[in-house]
Design a protein around this motif. Sequence first.
Motif, short mmCIF file in Angstrom:
data_model
loop_
_atom_site.label_atom_id
_atom_site.label_comp_id
_atom_site.label_asym_id
_atom_site.label_seq_id
_atom_site.Cartn_x
_atom_site.Cartn_y
_atom_site.Cartn_z
N THR A 85 0.83 -1.21 0.00
CA THR A 85 0.00 0.00 0.00
C THR A 85 0.86 1.26 0.00
N PRO A 214 -12.88 -0.95 -3.71
CA PRO A 214 -12.60 0.44 -4.11
C PRO A 214 -13.46 1.46 -3.37
N TYR A 218 -10.97 4.01 -1.23
CA TYR A 218 -10.66 5.21 -1.99
C TYR A 218 -11.72 6.29 -1.76
N ASN A 220 -12.60 8.20 -4.25
CA ASN A 220 -13.34 8.08 -5.50
C ASN A 220 -13.09 6.69 -6.07
N ALA A 221 -14.09 5.83 -6.01
CA ALA A 221 -13.93 4.44 -6.43
C ALA A 221 -13.53 4.32 -7.89
N ALA A 224 -9.76 4.19 -8.54
CA ALA A 224 -8.99 3.14 -7.88
C ALA A 224 -8.01 2.47 -8.84
N ASP A 225 -6.81 2.22 -8.35
CA ASP A 225 -5.79 1.53 -9.13
C ASP A 225 -6.12 0.05 -9.21
N GLN A 228 -3.87 -2.36 -7.21
CA GLN A 228 -4.11 -2.31 -5.77
C GLN A 228 -5.40 -3.03 -5.40
N TRP A 303 -9.88 13.13 0.84
CA TRP A 303 -9.17 11.86 0.98
C TRP A 303 -10.10 10.78 1.54
N CYS A 306 -7.56 5.34 2.70
CA CYS A 306 -6.14 5.10 2.40
C CYS A 306 -5.59 6.23 1.54
N LEU A 309 -2.98 5.91 -1.18
CA LEU A 309 -3.41 5.47 -2.50
C LEU A 309 -4.10 6.60 -3.26
N ASP A 310 -4.89 7.41 -2.54
CA ASP A 310 -5.57 8.55 -3.18
C ASP A 310 -4.59 9.59 -3.68
#
Length: 347
Positions: A85, A214, A218, A220-221, A224-225, A228, A303, A306, A309-310
């Motif tokens: 992460t 996600p 996140y 914003n879903a 999402a990567d 990840q 945010w 996580c 990730l964002d």
Amino acid sequence: MTASQRPEPADPGGRNSTDADPIRVSFRRYAGVRTRVLEVGPQPVEPADRAPRRVLGKRATARGHAKPTAPRLVLLHGYCDSADTWRPVLELLAAAGVPAVAVDLPGFGDAQPLRPGPMLPQLDAFAAAVIKEQAVLGTVVLAGNSLGGTMSLRAAENHRLPVAGVVSIAAPGFVDSWLIRTVARYPLPLRMYSALPLPIPGFVVRAVAEQVVPRLLYANATAADAEQVRRFTSLFPDYRSTTSRLEQARQLVEELTDAYRLEEIRVPLLVVVCGKDKLVSAASGRQLHALVPHSRLMVREDWGHCPQLDDPIEISELLTYFSASASRPSKIAARVAAEVSEDTVAG
């Protein structure tokens, strides 16, 4: 420039896909638990008479091989997560020349599983061993997300540990969200799911996880990567593993009811509140800030749970500035240099 001449796209750390990975991966043992370590920054100087990849201990320090240098960030992940992460943040820290390590906590990632019994004391012993190892090389600043935030706060409460500062991101256990309260109550629908006589097919479990993960992690879903998300969903390959994780989460929530002694925290503390966090409410972070009077509060409404990730760029800059301000020339690292446990030798 033609298509064939166009450089490979850069990742969030500013590294082109053709560049060497700046993150060093190794396996070490802390408090009897073998785990994976992701590390960036200058390589520690090894004494000539010790095997490669061994942790610097008393002998190395006594001979002058391990003088503490720059502040070192120790990054701790959350429940059902792993050191991965922190990869986007680690790459940015590497580019900035900031030493940092991220580890798989026991029971997650590539670490050995937790033993039966209370979870938090096992995680405390593990985190303490990591901190002592890193303190040989520099002043230690902890940053933890979710469960990692809990472990960072608990480490700061232990005055025997050489912690110079803590960044707590979405630590649970104060004013929690409806979802965490639901897990704690273990209501009828969850009990029924765990007691189903015919397990739900694995592909159904994974399909549901791909939709839920996600949205939980996140802000914003849709942003999402994918890699990840796949990493998280791999933790729920089938019905049996999902019910096991659910029961473990319920136990952890119970332990969080008596997890903190915040009056013992004397080091600098930055509390990060995430406005779009669906797991740990913003009120929880504000309550933590109120309970530790000398702490500082940062609120980011954009945010999610996580933020590493964002928004890895902002998080890496935040950690860099905080570690520089929290770290002062002191005797912390020297004091603990002779106390590094034997079980921190590379496995």
